[in-house]
Motif scaffolding. Structure first.
Motif, PDB file in Angstrom:
ATOM      1  N   ALA A  14      -1.260 -20.641   4.833  1.00 23.54           N
ATOM      2  CA  ALA A  14      -0.792 -20.126   6.164  1.00 23.54           C
ATOM      3  C   ALA A  14      -1.066 -18.588   5.605  1.00 23.54           C
ATOM      4  O   ALA A  14      -1.073 -18.068   4.650  1.00 23.54           O
ATOM      5  N   ILE A  15      -1.521 -17.839   6.818  1.00 26.36           N
ATOM      6  CA  ILE A  15      -1.921 -16.472   6.806  1.00 26.36           C
ATOM      7  C   ILE A  15      -1.164 -15.652   7.875  1.00 26.36           C
ATOM      8  O   ILE A  15      -1.147 -15.917   8.973  1.00 26.36           O
ATOM      9  N   GLY A  16      -0.818 -14.362   7.476  1.00 28.59           N
ATOM     10  CA  GLY A  16      -0.110 -13.577   8.498  1.00 28.59           C
ATOM     11  C   GLY A  16      -0.009 -12.242   7.984  1.00 28.59           C
ATOM     12  O   GLY A  16      -0.366 -11.907   6.781  1.00 28.59           O
ATOM     13  N   GLY A  17      -0.391 -11.137   8.786  1.00 26.70           N
ATOM     14  CA  GLY A  17       0.082  -9.854   8.661  1.00 26.70           C
ATOM     15  C   GLY A  17       0.398  -9.225   9.842  1.00 26.70           C
ATOM     16  O   GLY A  17       0.409  -9.514  11.020  1.00 26.70           O
ATOM     17  N   ASP A  18       0.910  -7.912   9.406  1.00 22.79           N
ATOM     18  CA  ASP A  18       1.405  -6.927  10.776  1.00 22.79           C
ATOM     19  C   ASP A  18       0.061  -6.214  11.042  1.00 22.79           C
ATOM     20  O   ASP A  18      -1.341  -6.449  10.687  1.00 22.79           O
ATOM     21  N   HIS A  19       0.207  -5.104  11.996  1.00 20.64           N
ATOM     22  CA  HIS A  19      -0.872  -4.409  12.767  1.00 20.64           C
ATOM     23  C   HIS A  19      -1.898  -3.846  11.758  1.00 20.64           C
ATOM     24  O   HIS A  19      -2.895  -3.802  12.035  1.00 20.64           O
ATOM     25  N   ALA A  20      -1.081  -3.130  10.545  1.00 20.65           N
ATOM     26  CA  ALA A  20      -1.755  -2.635   9.805  1.00 20.65           C
ATOM     27  C   ALA A  20      -2.773  -3.359   8.617  1.00 20.65           C
ATOM     28  O   ALA A  20      -3.750  -3.211   8.205  1.00 20.65           O
ATOM     29  N   GLY A  21      -2.287  -4.852   8.681  1.00 26.20           N
ATOM     30  CA  GLY A  21      -2.946  -5.629   7.877  1.00 26.20           C
ATOM     31  C   GLY A  21      -3.797  -6.560   8.669  1.00 26.20           C
ATOM     32  O   GLY A  21      -4.721  -7.145   8.372  1.00 26.20           O
ATOM     33  N   HIS A 102      -4.109  -6.740  -6.236  1.00 27.78           N
ATOM     34  CA  HIS A 102      -5.305  -5.878  -5.902  1.00 27.78           C
ATOM     35  C   HIS A 102      -6.351  -6.032  -7.022  1.00 27.78           C
ATOM     36  O   HIS A 102      -7.335  -5.223  -6.911  1.00 27.78           O
ATOM     37  N   ASP A 103      -6.312  -7.284  -7.776  1.00 25.50           N
ATOM     38  CA  ASP A 103      -7.333  -7.607  -8.786  1.00 25.50           C
ATOM     39  C   ASP A 103      -7.584  -8.950  -9.009  1.00 25.50           C
ATOM     40  O   ASP A 103      -6.508  -9.780  -8.621  1.00 25.50           O
ATOM     41  N   THR A 104      -8.544  -9.522  -9.428  1.00 24.14           N
ATOM     42  CA  THR A 104      -8.676 -11.061  -9.445  1.00 24.14           C
ATOM     43  C   THR A 104      -7.920 -11.502 -10.707  1.00 24.14           C
ATOM     44  O   THR A 104      -7.299 -12.720 -10.372  1.00 24.14           O
ATOM     45  N   VAL A 118       2.655 -17.202  -2.883  1.00 26.51           N
ATOM     46  CA  VAL A 118       2.150 -16.167  -1.791  1.00 26.51           C
ATOM     47  C   VAL A 118       1.403 -14.935  -2.459  1.00 26.51           C
ATOM     48  O   VAL A 118       1.910 -14.290  -3.331  1.00 26.51           O
ATOM     49  N   LEU A 119       0.143 -14.807  -1.678  1.00 21.03           N
ATOM     50  CA  LEU A 119      -0.616 -13.449  -2.381  1.00 21.03           C
ATOM     51  C   LEU A 119      -0.213 -12.569  -1.172  1.00 21.03           C
ATOM     52  O   LEU A 119      -0.386 -12.832  -0.016  1.00 21.03           O
ATOM     53  N   CYS A 120       0.050 -11.216  -1.839  1.00 17.04           N
ATOM     54  CA  CYS A 120       0.282 -10.050  -1.016  1.00 17.04           C
ATOM     55  C   CYS A 120      -0.776  -8.964  -1.050  1.00 17.04           C
ATOM     56  O   CYS A 120      -1.143  -8.890  -2.263  1.00 17.04           O
ATOM     57  N   ILE A 121      -1.453  -8.746   0.135  1.00 17.98           N
ATOM     58  CA  ILE A 121      -2.395  -7.642  -0.099  1.00 17.98           C
ATOM     59  C   ILE A 121      -2.282  -6.644   0.997  1.00 17.98           C
ATOM     60  O   ILE A 121      -1.922  -6.654   1.791  1.00 17.98           O
ATOM     61  N   GLY A 122      -2.658  -5.438   0.525  1.00 20.51           N
ATOM     62  CA  GLY A 122      -2.897  -4.258   1.367  1.00 20.51           C
ATOM     63  C   GLY A 122      -4.129  -3.888   2.049  1.00 20.51           C
ATOM     64  O   GLY A 122      -5.223  -3.753   1.557  1.00 20.51           O
ATOM     65  N   GLY A 123      -4.012  -4.206   3.350  1.00 17.22           N
ATOM     66  CA  GLY A 123      -5.264  -3.985   4.379  1.00 17.22           C
ATOM     67  C   GLY A 123      -5.609  -2.622   4.332  1.00 17.22           C
ATOM     68  O   GLY A 123      -6.940  -2.368   4.677  1.00 17.22           O
ATOM     69  N   ARG A 124      -4.972  -1.564   3.861  1.00 15.02           N
ATOM     70  CA  ARG A 124      -5.481  -0.230   3.860  1.00 15.02           C
ATOM     71  C   ARG A 124      -5.527   0.117   2.287  1.00 15.02           C
ATOM     72  O   ARG A 124      -6.161   1.381   2.171  1.00 15.02           O
ATOM     73  N   ILE A 125      -5.572  -0.671   1.439  1.00 14.38           N
ATOM     74  CA  ILE A 125      -5.911  -0.303  -0.050  1.00 14.38           C
ATOM     75  C   ILE A 125      -7.063  -0.931  -0.566  1.00 14.38           C
ATOM     76  O   ILE A 125      -7.642  -0.065  -1.289  1.00 14.38           O
ATOM     77  N   ILE A 126      -7.475  -2.133  -0.345  1.00 15.83           N
ATOM     78  CA  ILE A 126      -8.668  -2.650  -0.718  1.00 15.83           C
ATOM     79  C   ILE A 126      -9.611  -3.190   0.313  1.00 15.83           C
ATOM     80  O   ILE A 126      -9.248  -3.205   1.602  1.00 15.83           O
ATOM     81  N   GLY A 127     -10.791  -3.231  -0.087  1.00 11.06           N
ATOM     82  CA  GLY A 127     -11.903  -3.502   0.660  1.00 11.06           C
ATOM     83  C   GLY A 127     -12.318  -4.933   1.086  1.00 11.06           C
ATOM     84  O   GLY A 127     -11.493  -5.701   0.318  1.00 11.06           O
ATOM     85  N   SER A 128     -12.825  -5.310   1.745  1.00  9.39           N
ATOM     86  CA  SER A 128     -13.029  -6.748   2.299  1.00  9.39           C
ATOM     87  C   SER A 128     -13.681  -7.585   1.166  1.00  9.39           C
ATOM     88  O   SER A 128     -13.145  -8.802   0.993  1.00  9.39           O
ATOM     89  N   GLU A 129     -14.646  -7.130   0.530  1.00  7.44           N
ATOM     90  CA  GLU A 129     -15.347  -7.867  -0.431  1.00  7.44           C
ATOM     91  C   GLU A 129     -14.458  -8.203  -1.631  1.00  7.44           C
ATOM     92  O   GLU A 129     -14.444  -9.302  -2.054  1.00  7.44           O
ATOM     93  N   LEU A 130     -13.579  -7.191  -2.025  1.00  9.48           N
ATOM     94  CA  LEU A 130     -12.665  -7.444  -3.142  1.00  9.48           C
ATOM     95  C   LEU A 130     -11.619  -8.315  -2.696  1.00  9.48           C
ATOM     96  O   LEU A 130     -11.115  -9.237  -3.516  1.00  9.48           O
ATOM     97  N   ALA A 131     -11.005  -8.321  -1.590  1.00 14.27           N
ATOM     98  CA  ALA A 131     -10.092  -8.926  -1.018  1.00 14.27           C
ATOM     99  C   ALA A 131     -10.441 -10.501  -1.124  1.00 14.27           C
ATOM    100  O   ALA A 131      -9.715 -11.321  -1.491  1.00 14.27           O
TER     101      ALA A 131
END
Length: 168
Positions: A14-21, A102-104, A118-131
């Protein structure tokens, strides 16, 4: 860095996120549904949001936690601007073990040692490749119930069950 082992059966996510994510959540959801993740992912359930219109991150932590706790999916990914809000919200649910990664290393170690679901990530913190590397590490990892891991997880589960009673 150890290479995470692939789980025996494809994982339901399951994946979800707010407007910033939202932008990163969309990219991750699309990648998870692609051929490149076919060995790891059996199903992707998108819990929203579906735009960059302002919305509240707890709503998506709730939606992802509900899917996990009902047994509809195995693990979740939640994305907000920093990853902090969704982590705090998701961890309020008994049975959910969420962490910002924010690291592997943290992504696979959290599953292997702490049974993180549950994995939590910051959409404004890391880039797509690292994500995507982080997501792959999270999904490929399996809990390893070594005695020390089991003992520590049991203590976490006791905290969850007894809550503030442990403080008395």
């Amino acid at each position: 860095m150890p290479v995470p082992q692939s789980p025996a059966a494809p994982i339901r996510i399951a994946i979800g996120g707010d407007h910033a994510g939202f932008p990163l959540k969309q990219l991750v959801a699309e990648q998870l549904a692609s051929e490149g993740f076919a060995q790891l992912v059996g199903q992707v359930v998108d819990c929203g949001t579906n735009s960059t219109d302002s919305c509240d991150y707890p709503d998506f932590a709730i939606a992802v936690a509900q899917k996990i706790l009902s047994g509809q999916v195995d693990r979740g990914i939640v994305v907000c601007g920093s990853g902090v809000g969704v982590s705090v919200a998701a961890n309020k649910f008994p049975g959910i073990r969420a962490a910002i990664c924010h690291d592997t290393y943290s992504a696979h170690q959290g599953v292997e040692h702490d049974d993180m679901n549950v994995l939590c990530i910051g959409g404004r913190i890391i880039g797509s490749e690292l994500a995507m590397e982080i997501v792959r590490s999270f999904l490929a990892a399996q809990y390893t119930p070594a005695e020390r891991h089991r003992r520590r997880l049991d203590k976490v589960l006791e905290i969850e069950a007894k809550g503030t009673d442990l403080l008395k």
